[in-house]
Design a protein around this motif. Structure first.
Motif, PDB file in Angstrom:
ATOM      1  N   HIS A 245      34.349  37.791  38.792  1.00  0.00           N
ATOM      2  CA  HIS A 245      34.734  36.467  39.278  1.00  0.00           C
ATOM      3  C   HIS A 245      35.211  36.560  40.731  1.00  0.00           C
ATOM      4  O   HIS A 245      35.887  37.530  41.096  1.00  0.00           O
ATOM      5  N   THR A 246      34.869  35.573  41.537  1.00  0.00           N
ATOM      6  CA  THR A 246      35.317  35.541  42.923  1.00  0.00           C
ATOM      7  C   THR A 246      36.834  35.630  42.979  1.00  0.00           C
ATOM      8  O   THR A 246      37.542  34.874  42.308  1.00  0.00           O
ATOM      9  N   GLY A 247      37.317  36.581  43.756  1.00  0.00           N
ATOM     10  CA  GLY A 247      38.755  36.785  43.884  1.00  0.00           C
ATOM     11  C   GLY A 247      39.317  37.749  42.862  1.00  0.00           C
ATOM     12  O   GLY A 247      40.498  38.084  42.922  1.00  0.00           O
ATOM     13  N   GLY A 248      38.508  38.181  41.921  1.00  0.00           N
ATOM     14  CA  GLY A 248      38.970  39.104  40.893  1.00  0.00           C
ATOM     15  C   GLY A 248      38.380  40.482  41.079  1.00  0.00           C
ATOM     16  O   GLY A 248      37.653  40.743  42.042  1.00  0.00           O
ATOM     17  N   PHE A 249      38.705  41.371  40.162  1.00  0.00           N
ATOM     18  CA  PHE A 249      38.166  42.719  40.221  1.00  0.00           C
ATOM     19  C   PHE A 249      37.685  43.204  38.871  1.00  0.00           C
ATOM     20  O   PHE A 249      37.155  44.291  38.751  1.00  0.00           O
ATOM     21  N   LYS A 250      37.831  42.375  37.840  1.00  0.00           N
ATOM     22  CA  LYS A 250      37.404  42.786  36.509  1.00  0.00           C
ATOM     23  C   LYS A 250      35.950  42.404  36.300  1.00  0.00           C
ATOM     24  O   LYS A 250      35.525  41.310  36.660  1.00  0.00           O
ATOM     25  N   THR A 251      35.197  43.302  35.715  1.00  0.00           N
ATOM     26  CA  THR A 251      33.788  43.061  35.436  1.00  0.00           C
ATOM     27  C   THR A 251      33.633  42.608  34.001  1.00  0.00           C
ATOM     28  O   THR A 251      34.094  43.293  33.079  1.00  0.00           O
TER      29      THR A 251
END
Lengths: 116, 109
Positions: free
Chosen positions: B91-97
């Protein structure tokens, strides 16, 4: 690309015991990720492990059940505690490229766990 | 959270056939990857493709970020292409896939 190894590759364990899975990376990375893949299912993120701080767990996963260590920038362990047959899964370690962010993501070979 | 839907869930091909796998996602992403999981469980990163088109041999992928979908093309399929293909997004702004449910492909000789 990062090269990731995991130990053990597979194990068969008795109900109520614990198993610690090791993940070793050939380069320093900021974030490491642990995933679970139940039989026939997709991958579910368990937690994100940063060096020097406590792991961040996803909804449905708790530290008492899945304690994680991250002693340095190339190594992490995941323990599956007090196992039950429902814990039978493949457990995968993953790292991201580019300063540890999840840009291009690489996975270890996985640990195939069977709980009797 | 962001939703990732893949289609079709299962696909059987005759060797030599072409196919298109689709991935729809529910929100803006800054990362989209396609993975192949072989029958032995190893996950291989095929493409990192948050937008645009890439090609690698018989495989190519296109992501239209504004319309929130990505396509994976397999041409002249081979039995070694069998396995599960996963689409995974951040997600944009996140780091989890976050992974989709996958497309299970079987290529018959």
């Amino acid at each position: 690309s990062a090269v990731i190894s995991q130990k053990p590759s597979r194990d068969i364990c008795q109900r109520g015991t614990s198993l610690t899975i090791q993940c070793q990376v050939d380069s320093q990375v900021t974030m490491m990720f642990w995933y679970r893949q139940q039989p026939g299912q997709s991958l579910t993120l368990i937690a994100t492990a940063n060096q020097g701080s406590e792991a961040t767990y996803e909804s449905g996963f708790v530290i008492d059940k899945f304690p994680i260590s991250r002693p340095n920038l190339t190594f992490s362990t995941l323990t599956v505690s007090n196992m039950s047959p429902e814990d039978s899964s493949i457990y995968l370690c993953s790292v991201g490229e580019d300063r540890g962010l999840a840009d291009t993501q690489y996975f270890g070979p996985g640990t195939r766990l069977t709980v009797l | 959270g962001i939703q990732v839907e893949q289609s079709p869930p299962d696909l059987i091909l005759q060797e030599g056939a072409n196919s298109t796998l689709r991935c729809n996602f529910s929100d803006s992403v800054n990362n989209l990857q396609w993975f192949h999981q072989n029958p032995w469980g190893q996950l291989i990163n095929l493409f990192y493709i948050p937008s645009g088109t890439k090609q690698n041999g018989r495989l190519s992928a296109t992501t239209v970020a504004t319309e929130r979908y990505s396509l994976l093309y397999i041409s002249s399929s081979q039995t070694t292409d069998s396995g599960v293909y996963f689409c995974a997004v951040t997600h944009t702004g996140g780091f989890k896939t976050i992974f989709g449910a996958g497309t299970r492909l079987f290529v018959k000789a």
